[in-house]
Design a protein around this motif. Sequence first.
Motif, PDB file in Angstrom:
ATOM      1  N   LEU A  69       8.908 -10.361   6.782  1.00  0.00           N
ATOM      2  CA  LEU A  69       9.763  -9.197   6.976  1.00  0.00           C
ATOM      3  C   LEU A  69       8.911  -7.942   6.920  1.00  0.00           C
ATOM      4  O   LEU A  69       8.090  -7.776   6.009  1.00  0.00           O
ATOM      5  N   THR A  70       9.123  -7.052   7.869  1.00  0.00           N
ATOM      6  CA  THR A  70       8.426  -5.767   7.863  1.00  0.00           C
ATOM      7  C   THR A  70       9.390  -4.667   7.462  1.00  0.00           C
ATOM      8  O   THR A  70      10.463  -4.517   8.048  1.00  0.00           O
ATOM      9  N   ILE A  71       9.001  -3.910   6.450  1.00  0.00           N
ATOM     10  CA  ILE A  71       9.802  -2.810   5.919  1.00  0.00           C
ATOM     11  C   ILE A  71       9.186  -1.499   6.385  1.00  0.00           C
ATOM     12  O   ILE A  71       7.971  -1.312   6.286  1.00  0.00           O
ATOM     13  N   GLN A  72      10.017  -0.607   6.885  1.00  0.00           N
ATOM     14  CA  GLN A  72       9.541   0.674   7.385  1.00  0.00           C
ATOM     15  C   GLN A  72       9.863   1.785   6.389  1.00  0.00           C
ATOM     16  O   GLN A  72      10.915   1.781   5.753  1.00  0.00           O
ATOM     17  N   CYS A  73       8.951   2.742   6.303  1.00  0.00           N
ATOM     18  CA  CYS A  73       9.150   3.910   5.450  1.00  0.00           C
ATOM     19  C   CYS A  73       8.846   5.158   6.279  1.00  0.00           C
ATOM     20  O   CYS A  73       7.745   5.300   6.804  1.00  0.00           O
ATOM     21  N   GLN A  74       9.824   6.030   6.406  1.00  0.00           N
ATOM     22  CA  GLN A  74       9.701   7.249   7.210  1.00  0.00           C
ATOM     23  C   GLN A  74       9.918   8.457   6.310  1.00  0.00           C
ATOM     24  O   GLN A  74      10.888   8.501   5.557  1.00  0.00           O
ATOM     25  N   VAL A  75       9.011   9.424   6.417  1.00  0.00           N
ATOM     26  CA  VAL A  75       9.092  10.652   5.623  1.00  0.00           C
ATOM     27  C   VAL A  75       9.368  11.818   6.557  1.00  0.00           C
ATOM     28  O   VAL A  75       8.905  11.820   7.702  1.00  0.00           O
ATOM     29  N   ASP A  76      10.098  12.810   6.052  1.00  0.00           N
ATOM     30  CA  ASP A  76      10.494  13.924   6.922  1.00  0.00           C
ATOM     31  C   ASP A  76       9.416  14.985   7.084  1.00  0.00           C
ATOM     32  O   ASP A  76       9.621  15.986   7.758  1.00  0.00           O
ATOM     33  N   SER A  77       8.264  14.787   6.452  1.00  0.00           N
ATOM     34  CA  SER A  77       7.159  15.725   6.594  1.00  0.00           C
ATOM     35  C   SER A  77       5.853  14.989   6.368  1.00  0.00           C
ATOM     36  O   SER A  77       5.849  13.865   5.850  1.00  0.00           O
ATOM     37  N   GLN A  78       4.761  15.614   6.757  1.00  0.00           N
ATOM     38  CA  GLN A  78       3.466  14.955   6.622  1.00  0.00           C
ATOM     39  C   GLN A  78       3.040  14.892   5.153  1.00  0.00           C
ATOM     40  O   GLN A  78       3.146  15.881   4.426  1.00  0.00           O
ATOM     41  N   VAL A  79       2.557  13.747   4.763  1.00  0.00           N
ATOM     42  CA  VAL A  79       2.107  13.548   3.393  1.00  0.00           C
ATOM     43  C   VAL A  79       0.755  12.849   3.410  1.00  0.00           C
ATOM     44  O   VAL A  79       0.467  12.068   4.309  1.00  0.00           O
ATOM     45  N   THR A  80      -0.027  13.103   2.391  1.00  0.00           N
ATOM     46  CA  THR A  80      -1.350  12.491   2.317  1.00  0.00           C
ATOM     47  C   THR A  80      -1.283  11.046   1.831  1.00  0.00           C
ATOM     48  O   THR A  80      -1.810  10.139   2.445  1.00  0.00           O
ATOM     49  N   MET A  81      -0.617  10.864   0.703  1.00  0.00           N
ATOM     50  CA  MET A  81      -0.652   9.561   0.066  1.00  0.00           C
ATOM     51  C   MET A  81       0.734   8.922   0.076  1.00  0.00           C
ATOM     52  O   MET A  81       1.736   9.578  -0.200  1.00  0.00           O
ATOM     53  N   MET A  82       0.761   7.642   0.408  1.00  0.00           N
ATOM     54  CA  MET A  82       1.995   6.865   0.337  1.00  0.00           C
ATOM     55  C   MET A  82       1.723   5.633  -0.514  1.00  0.00           C
ATOM     56  O   MET A  82       0.612   5.091  -0.515  1.00  0.00           O
ATOM     57  N   PHE A  83       2.736   5.220  -1.246  1.00  0.00           N
ATOM     58  CA  PHE A  83       2.599   4.099  -2.157  1.00  0.00           C
ATOM     59  C   PHE A  83       3.716   3.098  -1.896  1.00  0.00           C
ATOM     60  O   PHE A  83       4.834   3.479  -1.548  1.00  0.00           O
ATOM     61  N   TRP A  84       3.409   1.829  -2.111  1.00  0.00           N
ATOM     62  CA  TRP A  84       4.426   0.778  -2.032  1.00  0.00           C
ATOM     63  C   TRP A  84       4.545   0.100  -3.394  1.00  0.00           C
ATOM     64  O   TRP A  84       3.538  -0.288  -3.987  1.00  0.00           O
ATOM     65  N   TYR A  85       5.798  -0.028  -3.861  1.00  0.00           N
ATOM     66  CA  TYR A  85       6.090  -0.639  -5.150  1.00  0.00           C
ATOM     67  C   TYR A  85       7.010  -1.841  -4.962  1.00  0.00           C
ATOM     68  O   TYR A  85       7.770  -1.909  -3.997  1.00  0.00           O
ATOM     69  N   ARG A  86       6.968  -2.729  -5.936  1.00  0.00           N
ATOM     70  CA  ARG A  86       7.903  -3.836  -5.993  1.00  0.00           C
ATOM     71  C   ARG A  86       8.647  -3.762  -7.325  1.00  0.00           C
ATOM     72  O   ARG A  86       8.041  -3.485  -8.371  1.00  0.00           O
ATOM     73  N   ALA A 138      -1.414   3.533   0.402  1.00  0.00           N
ATOM     74  CA  ALA A 138      -1.674   3.575   1.845  1.00  0.00           C
ATOM     75  C   ALA A 138      -2.038   4.989   2.250  1.00  0.00           C
ATOM     76  O   ALA A 138      -1.235   5.904   2.117  1.00  0.00           O
ATOM     77  N   ASN A 139      -3.246   5.170   2.729  1.00  0.00           N
ATOM     78  CA  ASN A 139      -3.701   6.467   3.196  1.00  0.00           C
ATOM     79  C   ASN A 139      -3.949   6.404   4.698  1.00  0.00           C
ATOM     80  O   ASN A 139      -4.483   5.423   5.202  1.00  0.00           O
ATOM     81  N   GLN A 140      -3.572   7.432   5.392  1.00  0.00           N
ATOM     82  CA  GLN A 140      -3.736   7.462   6.844  1.00  0.00           C
ATOM     83  C   GLN A 140      -5.208   7.473   7.207  1.00  0.00           C
ATOM     84  O   GLN A 140      -5.981   8.225   6.636  1.00  0.00           O
ATOM     85  N   GLY A 141      -5.568   6.607   8.139  1.00  0.00           N
ATOM     86  CA  GLY A 141      -6.936   6.580   8.617  1.00  0.00           C
ATOM     87  C   GLY A 141      -7.873   5.680   7.841  1.00  0.00           C
ATOM     88  O   GLY A 141      -9.047   5.588   8.152  1.00  0.00           O
ATOM     89  N   SER A 142      -7.360   5.012   6.820  1.00  0.00           N
ATOM     90  CA  SER A 142      -8.203   4.086   6.070  1.00  0.00           C
ATOM     91  C   SER A 142      -7.375   2.886   5.636  1.00  0.00           C
ATOM     92  O   SER A 142      -6.146   2.915   5.693  1.00  0.00           O
ATOM     93  N   THR A 191       3.442  10.426   8.543  1.00  0.00           N
ATOM     94  CA  THR A 191       4.863  10.387   8.181  1.00  0.00           C
ATOM     95  C   THR A 191       5.450   8.981   8.140  1.00  0.00           C
ATOM     96  O   THR A 191       6.645   8.813   7.896  1.00  0.00           O
ATOM     97  N   PHE A 192       4.635   7.967   8.365  1.00  0.00           N
ATOM     98  CA  PHE A 192       5.185   6.625   8.542  1.00  0.00           C
ATOM     99  C   PHE A 192       4.256   5.569   7.979  1.00  0.00           C
ATOM    100  O   PHE A 192       3.029   5.685   8.059  1.00  0.00           O
ATOM    101  N   SER A 193       4.882   4.511   7.406  1.00  0.00           N
ATOM    102  CA  SER A 193       4.121   3.369   6.931  1.00  0.00           C
ATOM    103  C   SER A 193       5.008   2.131   6.982  1.00  0.00           C
ATOM    104  O   SER A 193       6.241   2.233   6.954  1.00  0.00           O
ATOM    105  N   THR A 194       4.376   0.988   7.110  1.00  0.00           N
ATOM    106  CA  THR A 194       5.110  -0.270   7.025  1.00  0.00           C
ATOM    107  C   THR A 194       4.450  -1.191   6.020  1.00  0.00           C
ATOM    108  O   THR A 194       3.227  -1.165   5.836  1.00  0.00           O
ATOM    109  N   LEU A 195       5.284  -1.987   5.375  1.00  0.00           N
ATOM    110  CA  LEU A 195       4.842  -3.050   4.474  1.00  0.00           C
ATOM    111  C   LEU A 195       5.438  -4.347   4.992  1.00  0.00           C
ATOM    112  O   LEU A 195       6.650  -4.416   5.225  1.00  0.00           O
ATOM    113  N   THR A 196       4.607  -5.353   5.196  1.00  0.00           N
ATOM    114  CA  THR A 196       5.097  -6.663   5.603  1.00  0.00           C
ATOM    115  C   THR A 196       4.988  -7.619   4.426  1.00  0.00           C
ATOM    116  O   THR A 196       3.953  -7.663   3.756  1.00  0.00           O
TER     117      THR A 196
END
Lengths: 112, 115
Positions: B19-36, B49-53, B74-79
């Motif tokens: 399953l792929t989970i999508q995360c969309q933010v309404d503005s640009q952000v540097t750092m995104m994190f995924w938690y369980r 998750a950092n953009q470009g790395s 503004t976007f990330s996915t976790l599978t």
Amino acid sequence: DAKTTQPNSMESNEEEPVHLPCNHSTISGTDYIHWYRQLPSQGPEYVIHGLTSNVNNRMASLAIAEDRKSSTLILHRATLRDAAVYYCILRDVGGSNYKLTFGKGTLLTVNP
Amino acid sequence: SAVISQKPSRDICQRGTSLTIQCQVDSQVTMMFWYRQQPGQSLTLIATANQGSEATYESGFVIDKFPISRPNLTFSTLTVSNMSPEDSSIYLCSVDRTRSPAEQFFGPGTRLTVL
């Protein structure tokens, strides 16, 4: 990561003040003290944070001990909507890692 | 503040699927994190998750099981790959807007049940 210790649960009555304690005896000089809360079926939300001085915002107050080894989150007048799990978290922003490490938190029950 | 949405909000999946989970933010952000958040438990960080790395995974989590994409600010996915019932949890993304002791904003979470 520096650890925090919180009571598993606390109970309060509506419209009374609530003092939620947190011990963090191994806190380092670059650790900020953050509080988050998680309402039922929601993601956590930020409450307040501080470094050394007491802090106030529209949601709560944060009282930090002089030696910084403990802190207390104060809800001035509890409402039923404040029933949640409250997390006290130390966040080191002195390095490049800004992650939050959640402990078990305190489950706050508010009685009508 | 930041407004974060996640898709799907919940899903029921069969063992062995992904399953792929999508995360969309309404503005640009540097750092995104995924938690369980496993049932009745606190949140555990899976990865940053950092953009470009490539994502940085915490101990106990591996890229083969939880591949992450971060195509823009503004976007990330976790599978969640090759799922088993033990993967039944709430998965949350969060964002850090600035490199300061600022607040982190959390999405509403994706409730996953694996049969």
